[in-house]
Design an enzyme around this catalytic site. Sequence first.
Site, PDB file in Angstrom:
ATOM      1  N   GLN A 246       0.372   5.790  11.329  1.00 11.38           N
ATOM      2  CA  GLN A 246       0.649   6.310   9.993  1.00 11.38           C
ATOM      3  C   GLN A 246       2.128   6.607   9.831  1.00 11.38           C
ATOM      4  O   GLN A 246       2.736   7.233  10.686  1.00 11.38           O
ATOM      5  CB  GLN A 246      -0.114   7.609   9.733  1.00 11.38           C
ATOM      6  N   GLY A 247       2.667   6.225   8.708  1.00 12.78           N
ATOM      7  CA  GLY A 247       4.071   6.483   8.439  1.00 12.78           C
ATOM      8  C   GLY A 247       4.987   5.351   8.852  1.00 12.78           C
ATOM      9  O   GLY A 247       6.148   5.318   8.461  1.00 12.78           O
ATOM     10  N   ASP A 248       4.474   4.447   9.680  1.00 17.30           N
ATOM     11  CA  ASP A 248       5.260   3.267  10.061  1.00 17.30           C
ATOM     12  C   ASP A 248       5.068   2.123   9.078  1.00 17.30           C
ATOM     13  O   ASP A 248       5.801   1.125   9.135  1.00 17.30           O
ATOM     14  CB  ASP A 248       4.842   2.779  11.457  1.00 17.30           C
ATOM     15  N   SER A 249       4.104   2.232   8.197  1.00 17.58           N
ATOM     16  CA  SER A 249       3.763   1.144   7.273  1.00 17.58           C
ATOM     17  C   SER A 249       4.980   0.626   6.543  1.00 17.58           C
ATOM     18  O   SER A 249       5.849   1.388   6.112  1.00 17.58           O
ATOM     19  CB  SER A 249       2.762   1.633   6.233  1.00 17.58           C
TER      20      SER A 249
ATOM     21  N   HIS B 134       0.819  -1.223   0.000  1.00 16.27           N
ATOM     22  CA  HIS B 134       0.000   0.000   0.000  1.00 16.27           C
ATOM     23  C   HIS B 134       0.855   1.277   0.000  1.00 16.27           C
ATOM     24  O   HIS B 134       0.329   2.361  -0.242  1.00 16.27           O
ATOM     25  CB  HIS B 134      -1.051  -0.023   1.119  1.00 16.27           C
TER      26      HIS B 134
ATOM     27  N   ASP C 125      -0.360  -7.502   1.759  1.00 17.52           N
ATOM     28  CA  ASP C 125       0.246  -6.164   1.751  1.00 17.52           C
ATOM     29  C   ASP C 125       1.775  -6.245   1.813  1.00 17.52           C
ATOM     30  O   ASP C 125       2.391  -6.010   2.851  1.00 17.52           O
ATOM     31  CB  ASP C 125      -0.323  -5.356   2.919  1.00 17.52           C
TER      32      ASP C 125
HETATM   33  C1  4AZ Z   1      -0.937   3.265   8.429  1.00 18.71           C
HETATM   34  O1  4AZ Z   1      -1.867   3.731   7.813  1.00 18.71           O
HETATM   35  C2  4AZ Z   1      -1.217   2.529   9.665  1.00 18.71           C
HETATM   36  N1  4AZ Z   1      -2.299   1.199  14.309  1.00 18.71           N
HETATM   37  C3  4AZ Z   1      -0.261   1.698  10.163  1.00 18.71           C
HETATM   38  C4  4AZ Z   1      -0.507   1.011  11.332  1.00 18.71           C
HETATM   39  C5  4AZ Z   1      -1.696   1.155  11.969  1.00 18.71           C
HETATM   40  C6  4AZ Z   1      -2.662   1.995  11.478  1.00 18.71           C
HETATM   41  C7  4AZ Z   1      -2.414   2.691  10.311  1.00 18.71           C
HETATM   42  C8  4AZ Z   1      -1.926   0.379  13.221  1.00 18.71           C
HETATM   43  O2  4AZ Z   1       0.211   3.405   8.030  1.00 18.71           O
END
Ligand code: 4AZ
Length: 280
Positions: A233-236, A85, A138
Amino acid sequence: MRSSFRALLGGLVALLPVLAVPLGAPVAQAGEDSDRSIIGGGPVTAERYPWTVAVASQSRFGSARSGQFCGGVLVGPTTVVSAAHCFGQAALGGNWSDVHDLRIIFGRTDLSGTSGRETDVSNVWVNPGYDPVTNSGDVAVVTLGESLPAASTIRMAGADDTQDYRAGTAAEVYGWGDTTGYASYSTVLRAAGLTVLADETCERAYPGNGDGKYNRQDMVCAGDPAGGHDACQGDSGGPLVAGGKLVGLVSWGAGCADPAHPGVYTRMSAVAGLVAAHSS
Ligand code: 4AZ
């Protein structure tokens, strides 16, 4: 909310409130433990966890934080795994191949500086089986334009390693993502201690009514039963590590650090074959 929207930062997401976090929640400073700082642990160094890398584009996401927009994991000298993603239209506003300055940043604890190395990207394989509705599959494989040290890679958990991350096991997640749920992206790398949770916990939290659907075949559930420690967000695309192995990639969840909605991670053992097939 769907993960594809939560996935991204840049100016766009900075304008969007994260509804799952109550208004008035305290804003944590980097390095401070807080109920609402995702990654609720604290700062760590990229030297210590060199397999945690940043995926970046300054043209798309600005220069202040080196253009970081996702995490990734060095699993071979020229191979980084990340989340599918991170490379889609919703994240990049176009095709990854049109992002002329896509980079992997290695060894840079503090994204406001220039330490470590930046490598360019020669290819991104985005799993064509990724389903943005359920969030299954993913994973993406990024091939680097130059080699990074083999000693800095981490081993992926395989089918024989499930005892390393059975429910109740301690795990750690790493990233430069949001520390508050208010689009406060970290400048320094952070880590949080989590617990691998039972599949049933995420099956109940995510039965498939809009947030995504938990699938135990290719996802791992992890969080803090008391709340307060999570990816955001941003850790994905970044690493979930247990027993010294890469067991998951930050993928999705509803909100951040909400004990009722744990983080969901791509199950490495389920995608290891795909990663091997698309590694250089
Ligand atoms: C993201 O959108 C996201 N709390 C990553 C991890 C989590 C939620 C969103 C889990 O990057």
